[in-house]
Write a protein that holds these residues in place. Structure first.
Motif, PDB file in Angstrom:
ATOM      1  N   UNK A  62       0.840  -1.209   0.000  1.00 12.55           N
ATOM      2  CA  UNK A  62       0.000   0.000   0.000  1.00 12.55           C
ATOM      3  C   UNK A  62       0.871   1.253   0.000  1.00 12.55           C
ATOM      4  N   UNK A  63       1.914   1.252   0.838  1.00  8.71           N
ATOM      5  CA  UNK A  63       2.822   2.401   0.898  1.00  8.71           C
ATOM      6  C   UNK A  63       3.587   2.577  -0.405  1.00  8.71           C
ATOM      7  N   UNK A  64       4.038   1.465  -0.993  1.00  4.60           N
ATOM      8  CA  UNK A  64       4.791   1.547  -2.247  1.00  4.60           C
ATOM      9  C   UNK A  64       3.919   2.091  -3.376  1.00  4.60           C
ATOM     10  N   UNK A  65       2.680   1.641  -3.431  1.00  8.17           N
ATOM     11  CA  UNK A  65       1.789   2.111  -4.481  1.00  8.17           C
ATOM     12  C   UNK A  65       1.449   3.587  -4.319  1.00  8.17           C
ATOM     13  N   UNK A  66       1.507   4.067  -3.071  1.00 12.72           N
ATOM     14  CA  UNK A  66       1.239   5.487  -2.826  1.00 12.72           C
ATOM     15  C   UNK A  66       2.459   6.355  -3.131  1.00 12.72           C
ATOM     16  N   UNK A  67       3.627   5.730  -3.286  1.00  6.69           N
ATOM     17  CA  UNK A  67       4.838   6.462  -3.622  1.00  6.69           C
ATOM     18  C   UNK A  67       4.927   6.606  -5.140  1.00  6.69           C
ATOM     19  N   UNK A  68       6.100   7.030  -5.624  1.00  3.00           N
ATOM     20  CA  UNK A  68       6.267   7.221  -7.067  1.00  3.00           C
ATOM     21  C   UNK A  68       6.736   5.964  -7.777  1.00  3.00           C
ATOM     22  N   UNK A  69       6.865   4.849  -7.051  1.00  2.00           N
ATOM     23  CA  UNK A  69       7.377   3.608  -7.638  1.00  2.00           C
ATOM     24  C   UNK A  69       6.479   3.134  -8.783  1.00  2.00           C
ATOM     25  N   UNK A  70       7.107   2.732  -9.903  1.00  2.46           N
ATOM     26  CA  UNK A  70       6.359   2.388 -11.112  1.00  2.46           C
ATOM     27  C   UNK A  70       6.370   0.902 -11.452  1.00  2.46           C
ATOM     28  N   UNK A  71       7.352   0.164 -10.970  1.00  2.00           N
ATOM     29  CA  UNK A  71       7.532  -1.223 -11.414  1.00  2.00           C
ATOM     30  C   UNK A  71       7.454  -2.197 -10.242  1.00  2.00           C
ATOM     31  N   UNK A  72       6.301  -2.224  -9.583  1.00  2.00           N
ATOM     32  CA  UNK A  72       6.081  -3.086  -8.426  1.00  2.00           C
ATOM     33  C   UNK A  72       5.207  -4.271  -8.827  1.00  2.00           C
ATOM     34  N   UNK A  73       5.703  -5.478  -8.574  1.00  2.00           N
ATOM     35  CA  UNK A  73       4.973  -6.700  -8.895  1.00  2.00           C
ATOM     36  C   UNK A  73       4.973  -7.608  -7.662  1.00  2.00           C
ATOM     37  N   UNK A  74       3.929  -8.417  -7.529  1.00  2.00           N
ATOM     38  CA  UNK A  74       3.908  -9.345  -6.398  1.00  2.00           C
ATOM     39  C   UNK A  74       3.058 -10.556  -6.739  1.00  2.00           C
ATOM     40  N   UNK A  75       3.318 -11.643  -6.013  1.00  2.00           N
ATOM     41  CA  UNK A  75       2.517 -12.849  -6.171  1.00  2.00           C
ATOM     42  C   UNK A  75       2.520 -13.626  -4.868  1.00  2.00           C
ATOM     43  N   UNK A  76       1.342 -14.082  -4.448  1.00  2.00           N
ATOM     44  CA  UNK A  76       1.198 -14.909  -3.258  1.00  2.00           C
ATOM     45  C   UNK A  76       0.912 -16.355  -3.683  1.00  2.00           C
ATOM     46  N   UNK A  77       1.500 -17.296  -2.963  1.00  2.00           N
ATOM     47  CA  UNK A  77       1.383 -18.715  -3.304  1.00  2.00           C
ATOM     48  C   UNK A  77       0.542 -19.419  -2.245  1.00  2.00           C
ATOM     49  N   UNK A  78      -0.557 -20.037  -2.689  1.00  2.00           N
ATOM     50  CA  UNK A  78      -1.614 -20.491  -1.782  1.00  2.00           C
ATOM     51  C   UNK A  78      -1.205 -21.633  -0.864  1.00  2.00           C
ATOM     52  N   UNK A  79      -0.273 -22.484  -1.272  1.00  2.00           N
ATOM     53  CA  UNK A  79       0.015 -23.706  -0.517  1.00  2.00           C
ATOM     54  C   UNK A  79       1.366 -23.686   0.189  1.00  2.00           C
ATOM     55  N   UNK A  80       1.974 -22.521   0.371  1.00  2.00           N
ATOM     56  CA  UNK A  80       3.324 -22.462   0.925  1.00  2.00           C
ATOM     57  C   UNK A  80       3.401 -21.637   2.193  1.00  2.00           C
TER      58      UNK A  80
END
Length: 341
Positions: free
Chosen positions: A282-300
């Motif tokens: 949330x904080x990163x998206x509110x900043x000027x950062x442009x290339x933020x990616x993420x992925x959550x893995x359901x079984x780990x």
């Protein structure tokens, strides 16, 4: 192919152990791995081999108090907190010097009213990706605030920023005063690692928070370098690393175009089941950062590269790295095409 390094720590006492895995093919980039608590770099040999198969040179060191760096496991002695970061940076300098990729250069011809002339030389970019794992994410964030040589950042199983650092710091100071810096304090461990207990309900294995795969837990239990206690001083230093930079400072200073990939298991109690990572995003998206990616893995759980989603996680990691290399090369390719015309 593997190569080992041993070099003096910035604390002028210990000797740091480093490990490099390099490809037989031309090097596409350098991937620096920073391991977790109760961990060591040799656990990631299989991951390093897979990176090498894709053309990436990967490397990392055993942190102070860990693995082959430790004269005694769990003992971390530094004169100032940045010495842990300096040890990590020193290995990068050794590796880059030994495996330096000779940059490709091209002459670019441009025309203007004064005629055609060679006006610039383009240097092919080199990827230096940093992969922080667990507590290694804390060190990776601190590293990029001190050094500017990282152009891709991966945070795997990040625990986020501590909710009550001052309370924990007071407990460390109290234990050090009462028992001494080289003592062990079970109550301190219970306080600083309380998130682990959430997942241990009904689990007999104290490492159950790390993976749901029983064969991986057996490997951890049989690995002496994953089974030790930290001294009070070591806990204090680990906490100091968390307190060097707070969430507001880090997100405000995050480079606008730096590619960041955050990956985590949804069953990881260390990140409070990704809630701590959500706050960071949330904080990163509110900043000027442009290339933020993420992925959550359901079984780990916490050890993403040693759990049920490990194959998918490694595939996604390689995809991210390949995209970073491609994005870096695009301007270079355009200049080569311009020159050929």
């Amino acid at each position: 192919m593997f190569k080992e390094y041993r070099y003096p720590s910035a604390n002028q006492t210990d000797t740091v152990y480093g490990l490099v895995c390099y490809p037989d093919s031309p090097i596409r980039g350098y991937i620096q791995i920073i391991h977790d608590r109760y961990d060591h770099i040799s656990r990631y040999c299989d991951l390093m081999k897979q990176l090498a198969n894709d053309g990436y040179l990967s490397f990392g060191c055993d942190l102070l108090g860990h693995g082959k760096t430790a004269a005694l496991l769990g003992v971390i002695e530094v004169n100032h907190s940045w010495q842990l970061i300096e040890d990590i940076h020193q290995l990068f300098l050794y590796v880059f010097n030994d495996f330096k990729k000779i940059p490709a250069t091209i002459a670019v011809n441009q025309s203007d009213k004064k005629g055609s002339q060679t006006v610039t030389h383009a240097v092919e970019p080199i990827l230096h990706g940093m992969l922080g794992i667990g507590f290694g994410c804390v060190l990776a964030r601190n590293y990029m605030m001190k050094y500017k040589d990282v152009n891709a950042l991966i945070l795997c199983s990040d625990e986020g920023f501590p909710a009550h650092p001052r309370r924990s710091a007071m407990a460390c100071r109290k234990a050090m005063k009462e028992k001494g810096k080289n003592s062990y304090a079970s109550e301190l461990k219970a306080l600083l690692e309380e998130n682990k207990q959430i997942y241990l309900e009904g689990e007999k294995d104290t490492h159950a928070y790390r993976s749901s795969k029983r064969q991986e837990l057996r490997k951890i239990n049989n690995d002496s370098a994953c089974n030790f206690e930290y001294t009070v001083q070591a806990y204090t230093e680990l906490l100091n690393q968390q307190m060097l930079i707070d969430l507001e400072t880090w997100t405000a200073a995050f480079p606008k175009y730096l590619p960041l990939y955050i990956m985590a298991g949804m069953l990881d109690p260390i990140s409070n089941y990704t809630k701590n990572i959500d706050s960071m995003l949330i904080k990163l998206k509110a900043s000027s950062a442009q290339n933020i990616f993420y992925k959550y893995y359901a079984d780990s759980r916490h050890d993403l590269f040693f759990d049920k989603d490990s194959s998918a996680a490694i595939k996604d990691l390689l995809l991210f790295l390949n995209n970073c290399v491609r994005a870096q090369r695009e301007p270079f390719e355009r200049l080569k095409k311009l020159n050929s015309n």
